[in-house]
Design an enzyme around this catalytic site. Structure first.
Site, PDB file in Angstrom:
ATOM      1  N   ILE A   1       0.749  -1.267  -0.054  1.00  0.00           N
ATOM      2  CA  ILE A   1      -0.084  -0.265   0.091  1.00  0.00           C
ATOM      3  C   ILE A   1       0.980   1.231   0.101  1.00  0.00           C
ATOM      4  CG2 ILE A   1      -2.088  -0.741   0.787  1.00  0.00           C
ATOM      5  CD1 ILE A   1      -1.438   0.100   3.546  1.00  0.00           C
ATOM      6  N   LYS A   2       2.050   1.103   0.499  1.00  0.00           N
ATOM      7  CA  LYS A   2       3.052   2.110   0.348  1.00  0.00           C
ATOM      8  C   LYS A   2       4.270   1.883   0.176  1.00  0.00           C
ATOM      9  CE  LYS A   2       4.297   6.836   2.394  1.00  0.00           C
ATOM     10  NZ  LYS A   2       4.915   6.977   0.789  1.00  0.00           N
TER      11      LYS A   2
ATOM     12  N   GLY B   1       7.462   3.295   0.910  1.00  0.00           N
ATOM     13  CA  GLY B   1       8.177   4.392   1.739  1.00  0.00           C
ATOM     14  C   GLY B   1       9.577   4.349   1.346  1.00  0.00           C
ATOM     15  N   ALA B   2      10.072   5.451   2.038  1.00  0.00           N
ATOM     16  CA  ALA B   2      11.579   5.801   1.944  1.00  0.00           C
ATOM     17  C   ALA B   2      12.421   4.636   2.860  1.00  0.00           C
ATOM     18  CB  ALA B   2      12.065   7.078   2.123  1.00  0.00           C
ATOM     19  N   GLU B   3      11.560   4.731   3.905  1.00  0.00           N
ATOM     20  CA  GLU B   3      12.437   3.750   5.177  1.00  0.00           C
ATOM     21  C   GLU B   3      11.812   2.355   5.189  1.00  0.00           C
ATOM     22  OE1 GLU B   3      13.348   3.027   9.622  1.00  0.00           O
ATOM     23  OE2 GLU B   3      11.536   4.063   8.816  1.00  0.00           O
ATOM     24  N   ALA B   4      10.382   2.156   4.859  1.00  0.00           N
ATOM     25  CA  ALA B   4      10.033   0.961   4.850  1.00  0.00           C
ATOM     26  C   ALA B   4       8.760   0.736   3.833  1.00  0.00           C
ATOM     27  CB  ALA B   4       9.542   0.780   6.515  1.00  0.00           C
TER      28      ALA B   4
ATOM     29  N   LYS C   1      -7.372  -8.007   9.586  1.00  0.00           N
ATOM     30  CA  LYS C   1      -6.612  -6.990   8.635  1.00  0.00           C
ATOM     31  C   LYS C   1      -5.560  -6.373   9.087  1.00  0.00           C
ATOM     32  CE  LYS C   1      -8.817  -3.652   5.170  1.00  0.00           C
ATOM     33  NZ  LYS C   1      -9.787  -2.985   4.639  1.00  0.00           N
TER      34      LYS C   1
ATOM     35  N   ASP D   1       8.953  11.923  13.819  1.00  0.00           N
ATOM     36  CA  ASP D   1       8.953  12.414  12.520  1.00  0.00           C
ATOM     37  C   ASP D   1       7.306  12.814  12.378  1.00  0.00           C
ATOM     38  OD1 ASP D   1       8.864  12.244   9.763  1.00  0.00           O
ATOM     39  OD2 ASP D   1       8.985  10.313   9.519  1.00  0.00           O
TER      40      ASP D   1
END
Lengths: 340, 221
Positions: B9-10, B12-15, B26, B126
């Site tokens: 679903i995403k 990311g830059a980190e994970a 879910k 963050d």
């Protein structure tokens, strides 16, 4: 004698935010005709603002002359004069500003105050053909991740304390290294790091998209004094840790903005290891990677000249009475009319 | 119900975040993938550290009254965390769409939640509006504590709030000032005016740092 077209227009740019005094000349089309840089390099210690300013004052006329000679134009051929108005060291900025004001008043041409950080991005774009990049700008005075959005460059990440270049410089100085013209501290650390290979644990500090290097520097210097590790391994570990941090935040900004280009600039951009790290993340996000050639990545007058052209063509002129220097002028304070 | 196959679903830059079915629930699987630019030793240290600390902080935050997804499993070997999926919308989108009044009340609430974190010695690390989700019951969930830490230091609180301010300026620049003002108002409801004054002073100090410091000596012994 000049072989240039009579219709050609020129901008002279003066850069003097820190330890460099530089004069660049650009045509209004973005052809760089001269980019003369004189570096102030103290025998010992860091930059002393007043000493650096004295250097700038001493070399100013010589550097100006060299620039005109190189560009093969005369002062009266200039259409505008641009100068670095900030951010930077007060005495250094004032010296450059004084030269610029004198030149503009004498020639009776417009004066344009330019933001130093924006100039770094603009010359980088000009030299690499990048259109709308995420920029990682790492130098002795700045460590910034920025990108354009709605009329301004926005700072996505920056250092919370000292700049990356400053961290490397101070470490090198503490290690007793001696820099010289053409071989600055950063290059010395890079050379030593190539001979190192053992990774020593050092503080890795990323906060959101911001970084911090002061704890890293302190830890590295403390280890240096204990003499348990070789200088080569320390240089290697310092570079790996610090560069990983800035690469991580650049990747975060890249993922966040989904830009398609990554531009690496500033004095530290010359480091091959940093280039290779940033290239990896650019490729992973299908973005083009661009490194700015060193003479346009370090502080230089050409970037001020070119940004002066862009500003002037969009009506931004700085009246003499408003040409005071701005020591802490952030790049997001400046509206950018030349990008639509 | 069809069994849900994990899907991204995403990125990311980190994970990377995957939506998955985990024993009929879910869930979100957060996997920190290796980063090729870092030396592998350093990369493993960084990923392991964050995989362990993130769930701990999320749990602490929940105890302190800040909604966070429930953690189901921590798989250190794969640097993966399995947690509750929160239905809802990221504040990043909502702030842009909201009316002036809604925006104020959301930011006030965000400020209160940050206040609760800090009161309990939790630094998020963050704070951006992408890391906040409003669920259908009007509860704001904080996610992504990967860069967080446990400390009561004024400096860390200052940096945390400064990051929030900066995130507002870069993503919601049109109304960043009003938003941050409301955040601070909510924050002071929890921490009191005196503490907030100290933290705002700290933020100003942080903002003055970092750019062009003439000379700085390493703080060595």
């Amino acid at each position: 004698m000049t072989k240039k077209k009579a219709s050609e227009q020129y901008c002279l740019g003066i850069e003097s935010t820190a330890d460099d005094f530089s004069v660049g000349i650009s045509t209004f089309e973005g052809e760089i005709l001269a980019n003369m840089i004189s570096v102030y390099m103290p025998e010992e210690g860091g930059i002393h603002p007043r000493e650096a300013a004295r250097h700038h004052a001493e070399v100013a006329s010589k550097v100006l002359e060299e620039a005109f000679t190189n560009a093969e134009i005369k002062p009266r051929n200039l259409s505008i004069v641009a100068f670095s108005q900030g951010p930077g060291l007060g005495p250094c900025l004032r010296t450059g500003a004084t030269v610029a004001r004198a030149l503009a008043s004498y020639l009776e041409i417009p004066l344009i105050g330019v933001n130093h950080c924006i100039a770094h991005i603009e010359i980088g774009k000009l030299q690499t053909d990048a259109k709308d990049p995420i920029t990682l700008y790492v130098s002795g005075g700045n460590s910034i991740v920025a990108a354009f959005d709605s009329r301004r460059y926005r700072v996505f990440g920056e250092t919370l304390d000292i700049a990356l270049g400053n961290c490397l410089d101070v470490f090198a100085r503490e290690a007793g290294l001696r820099q010289k013209v053409g071989l600055p501290f950063g290059a010395l650390v890079e050379k030593l790091a190539l001979k190192g290979g053992q990774l020593i644990a050092l503080p890795y500090t990323v906060k959101g998209m911001d970084t911090s290097f002061s704890g890293l520097l302190t830890a590295a210097v403390n280890l240096l004094k204990k003499r348990e590790y070789s200088l080569e391994d320390l240089c290697y570990s310092l570079q790996e840790t610090a560069f990983s941090m800035v690469t991580e935040v650049t990747e975060r900004a890249l993922a966040h903005t989904e830009k398609k280009e990554v531009l690496l600039t500033g004095g530290v951009a010359a480091n091959k290891r940093l280039q290779s790290m940033v290239k990896v993340i650019a490729e992973e996000h299908n973005a083009r990677f661009r490194t700015v050639p060193t003479q346009f990545a370090i502080d230089n007058g050409a970037m001020i000249a070119w940004t002066g052209v862009l500003a002037y063509q969009h009506g931004a002129v700085t009246p003499i009475e408003k040409s005071f220097v701005k020591l802490r002028w952030r790049l997001e304070e400046v509206e950018i009319p030349w990008i639509s | 119900m069809d069994k849900l196959k994990p899907f991204l679903i995403k990125k990311g830059a980190e994970a990377n975040l995957y939506l998955a079915d985990w024993h009929g629930k879910k869930v979100v699987m957060k996997k920190r993938s290796p980063k090729k630019y870092r030396p592998s030793e350093l990369d493993e240290q960084v990923r392991a550290y964050r995989t362990i600390h993130e769930p701990q902080l999320m749990h602490e935050a929940k105890k302190g009254g800040v909604p966070t997804p429930t953690i189901f499993l921590v798989d250190l070997a794969n640097a993966t965390i399995i947690m509750e999926f929160i239905e809802g919308k990221q504040l990043k989108w909502l702030l842009g769409e909201a009316t002036e009044e809604e925006r104020q009340s959301l930011c006030l609430k965000i400020g209160e939640l940050i206040g609760r974190l800090h009161k309990n010695g939790i630094i998020h690390g963050d704070l951006t509006t992408s890391n906040m989700i409003l669920n259908p019951d009007d509860k704001i969930f904080f996610v992504d504590f990967g860069l967080g830490e446990k400390t009561k230091e004024l400096e860390s609180k200052g940096v945390d709030l400064h990051l929030m301010k900066r995130a507002l300026q870069s993503t919601h620049f049109r109304f960043a000032e009003d938003c941050f003002e409301a955040v601070v108002k909510g924050y002071s409801k929890v921490l009191g005016a005196k503490n907030v004054r100290d933290i705002l002073d700290k933020i100003r100090e942080i903002e003055r740092r970092g750019r062009y410091i003439a000379e700085r000596k390493a703080k060595s012994e």
